[in-house]
Write a protein that holds these residues in place. Structure first.
Motif, short mmCIF file in Angstrom:
data_model
loop_
_atom_site.label_atom_id
_atom_site.label_comp_id
_atom_site.label_asym_id
_atom_site.label_seq_id
_atom_site.Cartn_x
_atom_site.Cartn_y
_atom_site.Cartn_z
N UNK A 20 7.32 48.30 47.57
CA UNK A 20 6.29 47.44 48.17
C UNK A 20 6.70 47.02 49.58
N UNK A 21 5.70 46.59 50.34
CA UNK A 21 5.95 45.90 51.60
C UNK A 21 4.82 44.91 51.81
N UNK A 22 5.16 43.63 51.83
CA UNK A 22 4.19 42.56 52.06
C UNK A 22 4.55 41.86 53.36
N UNK A 23 3.54 41.50 54.12
CA UNK A 23 3.77 40.77 55.37
C UNK A 23 2.66 39.75 55.59
N UNK A 24 3.01 38.66 56.28
CA UNK A 24 2.00 37.68 56.64
C UNK A 24 1.30 38.04 57.94
N UNK A 25 1.75 39.09 58.63
CA UNK A 25 1.08 39.55 59.84
C UNK A 25 -0.28 40.13 59.49
N UNK A 39 9.49 50.47 54.13
CA UNK A 39 9.10 49.95 55.43
C UNK A 39 8.19 50.96 56.12
N UNK A 40 6.90 50.63 56.32
CA UNK A 40 5.97 51.61 56.90
C UNK A 40 6.20 51.89 58.38
N UNK A 41 7.16 51.20 59.00
CA UNK A 41 7.50 51.48 60.39
C UNK A 41 7.27 50.28 61.28
N UNK A 42 8.30 49.89 62.01
CA UNK A 42 8.18 48.80 62.97
C UNK A 42 7.83 49.35 64.34
N UNK A 43 7.70 48.44 65.32
CA UNK A 43 7.51 48.85 66.70
C UNK A 43 8.71 49.69 67.16
N UNK A 44 8.55 50.38 68.27
CA UNK A 44 9.61 51.22 68.81
C UNK A 44 10.92 50.43 68.91
N UNK A 45 12.05 51.06 68.59
CA UNK A 45 13.34 50.34 68.63
C UNK A 45 13.66 49.71 69.98
N UNK A 46 13.12 50.24 71.06
CA UNK A 46 13.32 49.63 72.36
C UNK A 46 12.67 48.25 72.42
N UNK A 47 11.52 48.11 71.73
CA UNK A 47 10.78 46.86 71.74
C UNK A 47 11.22 45.90 70.64
N UNK A 72 6.78 53.04 37.44
CA UNK A 72 6.48 52.27 38.65
C UNK A 72 7.11 52.82 39.92
N UNK A 73 8.25 53.54 39.80
CA UNK A 73 8.88 54.02 41.02
C UNK A 73 8.15 55.21 41.65
N UNK A 74 6.98 55.54 41.12
CA UNK A 74 6.16 56.59 41.73
C UNK A 74 5.09 56.01 42.66
N UNK A 75 4.93 54.69 42.70
CA UNK A 75 3.81 54.10 43.44
C UNK A 75 4.28 53.03 44.43
N UNK A 76 3.57 52.96 45.57
CA UNK A 76 3.90 52.04 46.66
C UNK A 76 2.65 51.26 47.05
N UNK A 77 2.84 50.00 47.38
CA UNK A 77 1.77 49.14 47.88
C UNK A 77 2.20 48.50 49.19
N UNK A 78 1.35 48.62 50.23
CA UNK A 78 1.57 47.97 51.53
C UNK A 78 0.44 46.96 51.73
N UNK A 79 0.79 45.69 51.85
CA UNK A 79 -0.24 44.65 51.95
C UNK A 79 0.06 43.74 53.14
#
Length: 250
Positions: free
Chosen positions: A215-220, A22-30, A185-192
């Motif tokens: 990995x982390x994929x999102x429709x955003x 998880x590359x990071x969400x908005x602040x936990x307050x938000x 494969x556990x050495x590499x990450x893809x964020x899309x």
């Protein structure tokens, strides 16, 4: 010798189980519900990045302290985000941020965001990683290149590399460097981002073929650079959790 560690998901048989980074969400307050969701038992997480205020901030943040503590209690690895600014950031500044993350949030490693990719920068990145390990010898180090680095030496000094970070429109035509086949494969990450629900299975197959197990994929989407697509969960969160939790990359 390469510094090798297995991901949190671990190897299963001859394959490696795919997990979410998880590359990071908005602040936990938000986004309190989304941070709480990450601690749900059974979620196939490799790690979660904590970015308080473009780094650890100037003082401990009570909302981030609570979020990090909840994840640790659930057995989820929390990484602090360090901005390397493509090599322009002084080592002393990076270490200052790293120590605050360790002291305040008890992180278990770091994502070196905007890590250089050039062959000429490799020696300085090695020095940075070695120094981070000196202040936290068990730290899980992820180099956030965002694209393929020009030298395999980067894979020798860190636990994982982010070799793609960008939109689906680019990812679907992307290729990997030949040298990556020499590493598991556990050495590499893809964020899309911008992955439509109807193409989620295709994206997961591409990650497997290209040898990325985190990995982390999102429709955003970034709406032309005006928004952060990583701030909120994808609309198909439950679906991707289900699919990733049963997927093994050979």
């Amino acid at each position: 010798m390469p510094h090798l560690t297995s991901t949190a998901a671990g190897a299963t048989g001859t394959g490696v189980r795919t997990a979410l980074g998880i590359p990071g969400f908005a602040h936990p307050l938000l986004a309190p519900a989304q941070w709480a969701e990450l601690a749900r038992p059974g979620t196939p997480l490799d790690w979660v990045v904590l970015d308080v205020a473009a780094g650890p901030g100037s003082r401990p943040d009570p909302y981030c302290l609570q979020a990090a503590g909840r994840l640790r209690a659930a057995g989820v690895r929390v990484l602090g985000r360090l901005d390397a600014a493509h090599g322009a950031r002084a080592l002393g500044d990076l270490l200052s941020d790293a120590r605050r993350y360790l002291d305040w949030y008890r992180v278990e490693g770091f994502l070196l965001h905007r890590c250089p990719t050039e062959r000429t920068a490799l020696a300085e990145v090695r020095r940075t990683v070695s120094t981070l390990r000196a202040i936290s010898d068990t730290a899980h180090i992820v180099l956030g290149h965002g694209r393929q680095p020009h030298h395999p030496g980067y894979a020798e000094c860190a636990d994982q590399l982010v070799t793609f970070h960008g939109p689906w429109s680019d990812y679907r035509f992307s290729q990997v460097a030949e040298w990556t086949a020499d590493y598991p494969p556990d050495r590499f990450c893809h964020f899309v981002h911008g992955v439509p629900r109807g193409h989620l299975e295709e994206a997961l197959r591409m990650a497997r073929w290209q040898g990325a197990a985190t990995i982390y994929f999102t429709d955003r989407t970034d709406h032309g650079g005006r928004a952060d697509p990583w701030e909120t969960m994808p609309g198909y969160w439950d679906e991707i959790v289900s699919r990733v939790g049963t997927r093994v990359s050979e």
